[in-house]
Design an enzyme around this catalytic site. Structure first.
Site, PDB file in Angstrom:
ATOM      1  N   ASP A  14       0.820  -1.227   0.000  1.00 30.71           N
ATOM      2  CA  ASP A  14       0.000   0.000   0.000  1.00 30.71           C
ATOM      3  C   ASP A  14       0.848   1.268   0.000  1.00 30.71           C
ATOM      4  O   ASP A  14       0.422   2.299   0.514  1.00 30.71           O
ATOM      5  CB  ASP A  14      -0.960   0.024   1.202  1.00 30.71           C
ATOM      6  CG  ASP A  14      -1.756  -1.252   1.355  1.00 30.71           C
ATOM      7  OD1 ASP A  14      -2.402  -1.648   0.372  1.00 30.71           O
ATOM      8  OD2 ASP A  14      -1.723  -1.863   2.438  1.00 30.71           O
ATOM      9  N   HIS A  42      -4.259  -1.538  -6.823  1.00 33.50           N
ATOM     10  CA  HIS A  42      -3.702  -0.250  -7.226  1.00 33.50           C
ATOM     11  C   HIS A  42      -4.859   0.677  -7.567  1.00 33.50           C
ATOM     12  O   HIS A  42      -5.794   0.283  -8.262  1.00 33.50           O
ATOM     13  CB  HIS A  42      -2.809  -0.379  -8.464  1.00 33.50           C
ATOM     14  CG  HIS A  42      -1.524  -1.095  -8.221  1.00 33.50           C
ATOM     15  ND1 HIS A  42      -0.811  -0.974  -7.053  1.00 33.50           N
ATOM     16  CD2 HIS A  42      -0.815  -1.941  -9.004  1.00 33.50           C
ATOM     17  CE1 HIS A  42       0.288  -1.716  -7.132  1.00 33.50           C
ATOM     18  NE2 HIS A  42       0.298  -2.321  -8.300  1.00 33.50           N
TER      19      HIS A  42
END
Length: 440
Positions: A14, A42
């Protein structure tokens, strides 16, 4: 002459890799996935104002949003055919040309229904304090089958009789585990067979020898971008085991997971937030309280919109951990760093950096190997003054507040890797470039 760049997450995932991969794709003709599955997430923000679009990708490489860029899914990726086709359909409905630019390795292990059931049943059976925090998408069980040499691969779909024989054997084994050990429902053989084989004609036009395709692209002078998923501290060998994913998330996997030689990889860019986050279970030495308003942890969580793209769970937040980053830098052989979400720290009066730990009364300057030791680490902090000015959207180094520059230079010194890029917002132009990975 081509130049090939590997983008790696250096924390627990992340880190903002999607935006950076999208930004770098301006200088690439191909983008390559080499590990993980659709447990990765994403988020890309493209355009401004009324024309702005947001794309959430799990399997398809981020380069797909760039016209004319070829995208490759290497043999190191475990493939859920249903999800891949769902993602392709969604992108095509959004007006993107996908199928003639996306290529899939025939060696990708297939994620099938029994993998998903095993994943969920095992996590449910674990005691609360020992849950891994799996996404429940069948990633781990599929990698287990790969290592045990019983995985069904994309290639097998094109030989129905052989696929049927292999499926019966492996399903007998997994149904025994599901019903006898995990008290879960068995998977129906015929239903699984029909469902899997129905995807063969849809996948076949995408299937290509990825190793050969990348070799030829490199030979033709094309720049290639290898897109990592998750992060180094989730690597099955080098992460906080057992609180890890089931694949190798490090730069070396870019070669093994695609079939290219290591000499084809010229630059390794490590992506890291200006602070630290983690989703799911496992030790986190620099963790902060994210529930108390007006606390630094709350600001990181709230302003940083720290919600998992895939899991939708709140991410845990903490101070930047330079000792963990040093470990990542050495494992990956980082050429440069990209610091993301600097703007999230705007307004915090004092910023702590974890420079090392105390473990059993002794100083430690690298993240230890294994979760048990990491859990016993007490962070040692260095404190720097924060800044009141906004850094959001700044695209020139000299326009950053002096304290923000000091913070970044200190991270650079502690991590022993130059900061080449700073991201100050989600859009492409909200980026400070000190040294371009492609040499542009």
């Amino acid at each position: 002459m081509s130049k090939n760049v590997v983008v790696i997450g250096t924390q627990w995932g992340d880190e903002g890799k999607g935006k950076i991969v999208d930004w770098l794709t301006d200088h690439a003709q191909g983008v390559v996935r080499f590990q993980g599955g659709h447990n990765a997430g994403h988020t890309l923000v493209i355009g401004q104002g009324a024309s702005q679009k947001e794309y959430k990708l799990n399997l398809v490489p981020s380069g797909i949003v760039r016209e004319g860029v070829n995208c490759y899914i290497g043999n190191g990726v475990v493939l859920d055919a249903n999800h891949l086709l769902f993602e392709i359909d969604g992108l095509e409905k959004a007006g993107l040309e996908v199928r003639n630019r996306l290529k899939v390795s025939p060696g990708c292990p297939l994620i099938l229904e029994y993998h998903v059931r095993l994943d969920k049943a095992r996590e449910a059976a674990r005691e609360p304090g020992r849950k891994i925090g799996t996404t429940g998408k069948g990633i781990g069980p599929t990698y287990e089958d790969k290592v045990a040499r019983r995985a069904l691969r994309v290639y097998d779909l094109f030989y129905p009789e052989r696929f049927a024989e292999k499926l019966r054997e492996v399903l007998d084994y997994h149904n025994f585990v599901l019903t006898k050990y995990l008290n879960a429902e068995a998977v129906d053989y015929q239903q699984q067979l029909d469902e899997a084989l129905s995807k063969a004609p849809l996948l076949q036009p995408l299937v290509t020898d990825i190793s050969a395709a990348l070799y030829e692209a490199n030979k033709a002078g094309q720049n290639l971008l290898f897109e990592g998923a998750q992060g180094t501290l989730l690597d099955v060998d080098h992460g906080t085991y057992p609180y890890v994913t089931s694949s190798n998330c490090i730069s070396g996997q870019a070669a093994a997971g695609t079939g290219v030689g290591p000499s084809m990889l010229h630059y390794v860019l490590g992506i890291t937030k200006a602070y630290t986050t983690r989703v799911g279970g496992g030790p986190f030495p620099s963790e902060l309280d994210i529930e108390t308003e007006d606390s630094p942890g709350f600001q990181m969580s709230d302003k940083g919109r720290e919600i998992g793209t895939v899991t939708k769970r709140k991410r845990r937040c903490g101070w930047f951990d330079a000792a963990a980053l040093r470990r990542s830098a050495r494992i990956n052989g980082l050429t440069g760093l990209c610091i993301t979400k600097l703007d999230v720290l705007d307004g915090i009066k004092e910023l702590n950096i974890c420079t090392g730990y105390e473990l059993d009364g002794k100083p430690v300057d690298l993240l230890p190997v294994g979760a048990d030791d990491v859990a016993r680490c007490q962070p040692v902090y260095e404190t720097l003054p924060g800044w009141d000015e906004s850094t959001f959207g700044i695209s020139r180094w000299e326009d950053l507040p002096q304290n923000a520059r000091n913070y970044l230079k200190r991270l650079e010194a502690l991590c022993e890797v130059p900061v080449d890029i700073v991201s100050t917002g989600p859009e492409r132009d909200e980026t400070i470039v000190l040294r371009h990975p492609f040499g542009a």
